[in-house]
Design a protein around this motif. Structure first.
Motif, mmCIF file in Angstrom:
data_model
loop_
_atom_site.group_PDB
_atom_site.id
_atom_site.type_symbol
_atom_site.label_atom_id
_atom_site.label_comp_id
_atom_site.label_asym_id
_atom_site.label_seq_id
_atom_site.Cartn_x
_atom_site.Cartn_y
_atom_site.Cartn_z
ATOM 1 N N VAL A 89 1.062 1.528 -0.450
ATOM 2 C CA VAL A 89 2.321 2.244 -0.607
ATOM 3 C C VAL A 89 2.260 3.006 -1.917
ATOM 4 N N ALA A 90 2.635 4.288 -1.882
ATOM 5 C CA ALA A 90 2.616 5.107 -3.097
ATOM 6 C C ALA A 90 3.577 4.520 -4.129
ATOM 7 N N TRP A 98 -0.975 3.114 -16.676
ATOM 8 C CA TRP A 98 -1.557 2.294 -15.614
ATOM 9 C C TRP A 98 -2.141 3.119 -14.471
ATOM 10 N N HIS A 99 -2.009 4.440 -14.497
ATOM 11 C CA HIS A 99 -2.446 5.272 -13.367
ATOM 12 C C HIS A 99 -3.882 4.986 -12.956
ATOM 13 N N GLY A 100 -4.807 4.929 -13.905
ATOM 14 C CA GLY A 100 -6.204 4.695 -13.570
ATOM 15 C C GLY A 100 -6.452 3.329 -12.960
ATOM 16 N N GLN A 101 -5.671 2.349 -13.356
ATOM 17 C CA GLN A 101 -5.827 0.986 -12.873
ATOM 18 C C GLN A 101 -5.356 0.834 -11.426
ATOM 19 N N GLU A 109 -3.553 8.843 -5.817
ATOM 20 C CA GLU A 109 -2.306 8.578 -6.529
ATOM 21 C C GLU A 109 -2.149 7.075 -6.677
ATOM 22 N N PRO A 110 -1.361 6.624 -7.653
ATOM 23 C CA PRO A 110 -1.175 5.184 -7.834
ATOM 24 C C PRO A 110 -0.517 4.548 -6.604
ATOM 25 N N THR A 111 -1.050 3.414 -6.204
ATOM 26 C CA THR A 111 -0.491 2.700 -5.056
ATOM 27 C C THR A 111 -0.411 1.212 -5.365
#
Length: 124
Positions: A89-90, A98-101, A109-111
């Motif tokens: 889920v986005a 935290w985006h890269g993690q 995209e962050p999920t």
């Protein structure tokens, strides 16, 4: 002057059911993005209020024993609660640090992962 309850509910259900953007309802139903966001929040709160005691809670020891015995009886596999499913889920409000993690290369995209175990009687 105002939108009907049906228009507001349809806008919320379209967003939840089809994972469309909030502003899409503006084009189709002539309902603003702000109204759609409010209705999705309201709808989610209502679903929680109606179903949280029975379905949106941690299973008790009695529930776990019932699920174990039902699954073993039906499928012959001991020690299973039900069927596991998961989906990505986005995470729109993910902190920038935290985006890269939380970003996979194929998604971009962050999920977060939503994991669900469903029993034979659709108890989640």
């Amino acid at each position: 002057m105002s939108f009907s309850s049906i228009q507001k509910c349809v806008a919320a259900l379209r967003y939840l059911g089809y994972n469309i953007s909030f502003d899409t309802s503006d084009e189709y139903l002539k309902v603003s993005e702000m109204i759609t966001v409010e209705r999705v929040d309201w709808f989610s709160a209502c679903v929680y209020e109606v179903f949280h005691e029975e379905y949106l809670r941690k299973p008790t020891q009695r529930d776990i024993e019932r699920l174990y015995s039902t699954h073993e009886e039906r499928h012959g596999f001991p020690g299973m609660l039900g069927i596991l499913d998961c989906t990505y889920v986005a995470w729109e409000k993910c902190p920038t640090a935290w985006h890269g993690q939380f970003t996979r290369g194929d998604i971009g995209e962050p999920t977060i992962i939503l994991e669900v175990v469903a029993s034979q009687d659709l108890w989640i």
